[in-house]
Design a protein around this motif. Sequence first.
Motif, PDB file in Angstrom:
ATOM      1  N   ASP A   3      10.955   0.399  77.750  1.00 47.53           N
ATOM      2  CA  ASP A   3      13.043  -0.555  77.542  1.00 47.53           C
ATOM      3  C   ASP A   3      13.737   0.376  77.203  1.00 47.53           C
ATOM      4  OD1 ASP A   3      11.855  -2.746  78.735  1.00 47.53           O
ATOM      5  OD2 ASP A   3      12.404  -4.125  76.139  1.00 47.53           O
ATOM      6  N   LEU A   4      13.545   1.575  77.014  1.00 45.52           N
ATOM      7  CA  LEU A   4      14.431   3.488  76.487  1.00 45.52           C
ATOM      8  C   LEU A   4      14.534   3.328  77.355  1.00 45.52           C
ATOM      9  CD1 LEU A   4      13.080   4.038  72.410  1.00 45.52           C
ATOM     10  CD2 LEU A   4      15.667   3.280  73.356  1.00 45.52           C
ATOM     11  N   ALA A   5      13.474   3.557  78.459  1.00 53.46           N
ATOM     12  CA  ALA A   5      13.762   4.960  79.468  1.00 53.46           C
ATOM     13  C   ALA A   5      14.606   4.630  80.524  1.00 53.46           C
ATOM     14  CB  ALA A   5      12.039   5.055  79.597  1.00 53.46           C
ATOM     15  N   ARG A   6      14.187   2.800  80.658  1.00 47.96           N
ATOM     16  CA  ARG A   6      14.850   2.407  81.804  1.00 47.96           C
ATOM     17  C   ARG A   6      16.583   1.740  81.854  1.00 47.96           C
ATOM     18  NH1 ARG A   6      12.255  -2.132  82.802  1.00 47.96           N
ATOM     19  NH2 ARG A   6      10.523  -2.693  80.815  1.00 47.96           N
ATOM     20  N   HIS A   7      16.645   1.672  80.746  1.00 46.84           N
ATOM     21  CA  HIS A   7      18.281   0.956  80.415  1.00 46.84           C
ATOM     22  C   HIS A   7      18.824   1.279  79.253  1.00 46.84           C
ATOM     23  CE1 HIS A   7      16.638  -2.699  82.316  1.00 46.84           C
ATOM     24  NE2 HIS A   7      15.641  -2.581  81.729  1.00 46.84           N
ATOM     25  N   VAL A  56      21.721  10.679  78.365  1.00 42.15           N
ATOM     26  CA  VAL A  56      21.018  11.720  77.114  1.00 42.15           C
ATOM     27  C   VAL A  56      19.672  12.644  77.989  1.00 42.15           C
ATOM     28  CG1 VAL A  56      19.497  11.606  75.303  1.00 42.15           C
ATOM     29  CG2 VAL A  56      21.111  10.145  75.781  1.00 42.15           C
ATOM     30  N   ASP A  57      19.561  14.020  77.425  1.00 46.73           N
ATOM     31  CA  ASP A  57      18.768  14.675  77.936  1.00 46.73           C
ATOM     32  C   ASP A  57      16.828  14.127  78.087  1.00 46.73           C
ATOM     33  OD1 ASP A  57      16.866  16.815  78.739  1.00 46.73           O
ATOM     34  OD2 ASP A  57      18.637  18.881  77.676  1.00 46.73           O
ATOM     35  N   MET A  58      16.810  13.293  78.404  1.00 48.74           N
ATOM     36  CA  MET A  58      15.548  12.483  78.176  1.00 48.74           C
ATOM     37  C   MET A  58      14.054  12.452  78.924  1.00 48.74           C
ATOM     38  SD  MET A  58      13.758   9.470  79.588  1.00 48.74           S
ATOM     39  CE  MET A  58      15.448   8.509  80.362  1.00 48.74           C
ATOM     40  N   ARG A  59      13.331  12.817  78.739  1.00 50.18           N
ATOM     41  CA  ARG A  59      12.391  13.057  78.925  1.00 50.18           C
ATOM     42  C   ARG A  59      11.146  11.407  78.490  1.00 50.18           C
ATOM     43  NH1 ARG A  59      14.606  17.452  78.210  1.00 50.18           N
ATOM     44  NH2 ARG A  59      14.806  19.464  79.251  1.00 50.18           N
ATOM     45  N   GLU A  60       9.586  11.482  79.726  1.00 48.18           N
ATOM     46  CA  GLU A  60       9.282  10.220  79.517  1.00 48.18           C
ATOM     47  C   GLU A  60       7.812  10.771  79.216  1.00 48.18           C
ATOM     48  OE1 GLU A  60       9.736   6.997  81.796  1.00 48.18           O
ATOM     49  OE2 GLU A  60      11.488   8.109  82.685  1.00 48.18           O
ATOM     50  N   SER A  61       7.016  10.447  78.325  1.00 42.52           N
ATOM     51  CA  SER A  61       5.472  10.555  77.863  1.00 42.52           C
ATOM     52  C   SER A  61       4.558   9.558  78.061  1.00 42.52           C
ATOM     53  CB  SER A  61       5.811  11.348  76.786  1.00 42.52           C
ATOM     54  OG  SER A  61       4.583  11.836  76.954  1.00 42.52           O
ATOM     55  N   PRO A  62       3.631   9.570  78.520  1.00 48.41           N
ATOM     56  CA  PRO A  62       2.641   8.209  78.745  1.00 48.41           C
ATOM     57  C   PRO A  62       2.276   7.438  76.699  1.00 48.41           C
ATOM     58  CG  PRO A  62       1.699  10.037  79.612  1.00 48.41           C
ATOM     59  CD  PRO A  62       2.641  10.274  79.137  1.00 48.41           C
ATOM     60  N   MET A  63       2.713   8.274  76.350  1.00 51.45           N
ATOM     61  CA  MET A  63       1.703   7.802  74.545  1.00 51.45           C
ATOM     62  C   MET A  63       0.857   6.555  74.629  1.00 51.45           C
ATOM     63  SD  MET A  63       5.617   9.122  72.413  1.00 51.45           S
ATOM     64  CE  MET A  63       6.435   9.125  73.352  1.00 51.45           C
TER      65      MET A  63
END
Length: 356
Positions: free
Chosen positions: A42-46, A51-58
């Motif tokens: 939810d954080l990544a999508r909405h 913000v300088d944001m990257r995604e990781s599977p975690m």
Amino acid sequence: MKSLHILGSKEMGGAERWLVRFVRAMLRHGESVEVIVRRNSDLARHHLDGVDMRESPMRTVWDPLSRWELSRLIAASEAPIVQTYMGRATRLTHLERGRGKVHLSRLGGYYKLTPFRHAHAWIGNTKGLCDWMIQGGLPAERVFHITNFADPAKALDPEAQHALRQQLALQPDDWLIVTAGRLIDVKGQATLIEAFSQLPAELAGKRLRLAMLGDGPLREALETQARQLGVASRVHFAGWQHDPSQWFHLADMVAFPSRDAETLGNVILEAWAYGKPLACTAFRGAREIARHGRDAWVSPCDDAPALAEGMREVITNEALQRDLVRAGQRRIEAEFSEAAVIDQYRALYAQLLDNR
């Protein structure tokens, strides 16, 4: 200085809302921040636009590939401060001491400490939580207390207010009680519904209504409880609110019925920031920051009759309402302002880098 913030949750909750509020506040105050969050969360999508944001599977804390993928992103960042939130992100983050980066773990609850011990330093958002961490064996000289801040109240939106009034079929003389939080056991919503059922449908010439902001595994049980107690027509389950500001504007009072294990309770700060009288329970965080009869009406945890009586006292006493609101707003300005808390983080980051 630049800081990197990591959180591995899939859905929104208190820690996730705090991360969003915190990094946006840092940006407003001229700080450089980066964020790594769980892929497709939810954080990544909405919530992190701009913000300088990257995604990781975690994926899991035991997955070596997840740890390797996260370590690559951390190594690629120029941030010397790596601040993790909650267990998943902290357990997947391992930084060697003396290699240039400092791992700072922020705890917002009384979690088992084993998954957090490998961090270089720790933040607790209440003094009680910091004392508990030290008693649990973390070195006192590397445990730091920095409270949460209250977001400045957002402007009232007349169109949004009108839409909410229509949604709830609110009449001009209705009295709306608002509560917010995930629908989980520690938030104590069952006690609030029971307390609400012990109040009359009308009090001091006002028809009482209750709006519950949030979602979670207890929603069905709470809806069933409201039906069984005969108050379902006056209790509105609003679901998760990405931006609850207009609900706080609409509220006549805020109730926060958490059980003892609740660490801080941002809803206390939000009630004060929006100038609303507050009735809450004496959970750990409230015992530390709320002052009964001065800035909140505080009743024992898990005590529906006492909570009902507290709400009755606030609803029927206009002088008390004004006093609670004035005192709460003074507390925000003096102790829980955004600028004061950001300055504390700046000072802590500088201290940790000097000592690395």
